[in-house]
Enzyme design. Structure first.
Site: not given
Length: 421
Positions: A38, A106, A159
């Site tokens: 994203r 992540s 994250d």
């Protein structure tokens, strides 16, 4: 013993998660942690208004790029980022300043500064060999420059740290961030002088964020079954991420499938195995077992539908469907209890959650497993009470912190902006 998880294998994060909450401006975030990534644009307006605007776009990564080269992957990401920046329009918030980005990556990295870190290894479905040992920020920065994107990566986080940052931005009592979704991890705030591995100057705040990478925890005390052993052996990363394979959303459905396959091999209650999908790995997903687990219809109609649609198991008896629900409950309860044990291990490591401790302790949790699987969430919360005791647990709270990995990256980028006074 499960509540005393060893936290000696950690990765230091050079991140100040305690924002002043006075940051202002337009900041970007890139969240890479799975088969999709994203890009976000977040506008901050200081203490009173906080996050006033947020835009995001999700992009799927073509499978061939997940095992190609670093240049190809980061080139694809930078291209998508360039298109997103192009939609910014005439933005007066930047006022001629260079754009700044927080990069949520992540995967395990060895972080050497706030904006640099070398990849230790890939997890999940990624296998890009020439990226291992390289600085992922430098790779992204080079790719952005090739795309003509004038943007500075001002922070590298994962994250879990992003969830911790977002949680503490909204609630100053948040000291632990946890991801319970497709994967799982935890980060927490530790006193710098309690970190033996820390080299160099201590941070001015006296605190350091520790990214535990608890998904890779392994111990003889873990309740590992033949189904877990088979899943691990057939996985892309055998003998790694053992704790994650017991508790995360990526694996719960397949553990249930393996149990059902064993039952089918020893009885005829599911019909002939060859006529079912019981041998198809990962065909049963965690949303499927959640739907069956939460089925409250008198005849367990949803269970019957899921078995028929997903596994091609038809005409099951009510007793068989009840057994399937019980298996879902056993697998999910084990996951939730282990996750709770990990959280309690961290709480005790930082000297909180004892009967005499009067501080409020909040755990920020993000991830679809925690958000959407109600029975998982309820079991985790009740296990925290069980392990901490009633009195101590009254000052411990878990809080859903949605989109921590995205907004958190933008917040940390703002806190480490090159334009701060």
């Amino acid at each position: 013993s499960l509540s005393n998880l060893s936290l000696t294998k950690f990765i230091q994060e050079y991140v100040n998660v305690y924002s002043t909450k006075s940051e202002e401006g337009l900041f970007y975030a890139l969240d890479l942690g799975g088969t999709n990534f994203r890009v976000l644009r977040v506008q901050l307006a200081g203490k009173d208004k906080r996050v006033v605007k947020r835009e995001s776009r999700e992009v799927s990564i073509p499978p061939h790029l997940m095992s190609g080269s670093a240049a190809e992957l980061f080139g694809f990401i930078a291209s998508a980022l360039a298109k997103f920046v192009a939609d910014e329009g005439d933005n007066k918030v930047l006022d001629g300043k260079q754009r700044e980005l927080g990069f949520t990556f992540s995967f395990p990295v060895r972080q050497s500064s706030i904006a640099s870190g070398t990849l230790i290894k890939w997890t999940k479905a990624f296998a890009i060999d020439d990226a291992v040992g390289e600085d992922v920020v430098a790779e992204l920065q080079t790719a952005m420059e090739k795309q003509g994107v004038d943007m500075r990566v001002s922070a590298l986080i994962n994250d879990t740290v992003g969830t911790l940052a977002t949680g503490s931005y909204n609630d100053e009592d948040v000291v632990i961030g946890v991801i319970l979704g497709t994967g799982s991890n935890a980060a927490y705030v530790e006193k710098a002088d309690a970190i033996p591995k820390l080299e160099g100057e201590l941070p001015k705040s006296g605190n350091m964020v520790i990214n535990t990478e608890w998904g890779n925890f392994s111990s003889s005390c873990l309740p590992i079954t033949e189904y877990d052993q088979a899943l691990d052996k057939e996985s892309l990363n055998p003998r790694e991420q053992i704790f994650e394979k017991l508790i995360s959303g990526m694996y719960l459905g397949d553990i249930v499938r393996r149990v059902l396959l064993k039952i089918a091999s020893r009885s005829s209650i599911f019909g002939h195995i060859k006529r079912t999908n019981l041998k198809t790995r990962f065909i049963l997903r965690t949303p499927d077992i959640s739907a069956m687990h939460h089925d409250e219809t008198p005849d367990l109609r949803i269970v019957a539908e899921k078995l028929a649609e997903t596994l091609k198991i038809k005409d099951t008896s009510l007793e068989t469907r009840k057994m399937v629900v019980e298996i879902c409950d056993i697998v999910t309860s084990r996951s939730a209890r282990l996750a709770a044990a990990g959280i309690v291990g961290i709480i005790r490591k930082i000297g909180r959650g004892t009967p005499g401790d009067k501080r409020r302790t909040v755990i920020a949790i993000d991830g679809g497993l925690f958000e959407h699987y109600a029975k998982f969430r309820q079991c985790l919360e009740s296990t925290l009470v069980e392990l901490l005791g009633k009195e101590a647990s009254e000052l411990v709270a878990v809080k859903l912190t949605k989109d921590g990995s995205g907004v958190g990256a933008a917040l940390i980028a703002a806190a480490h902006s090159q334009y701060l006074n």
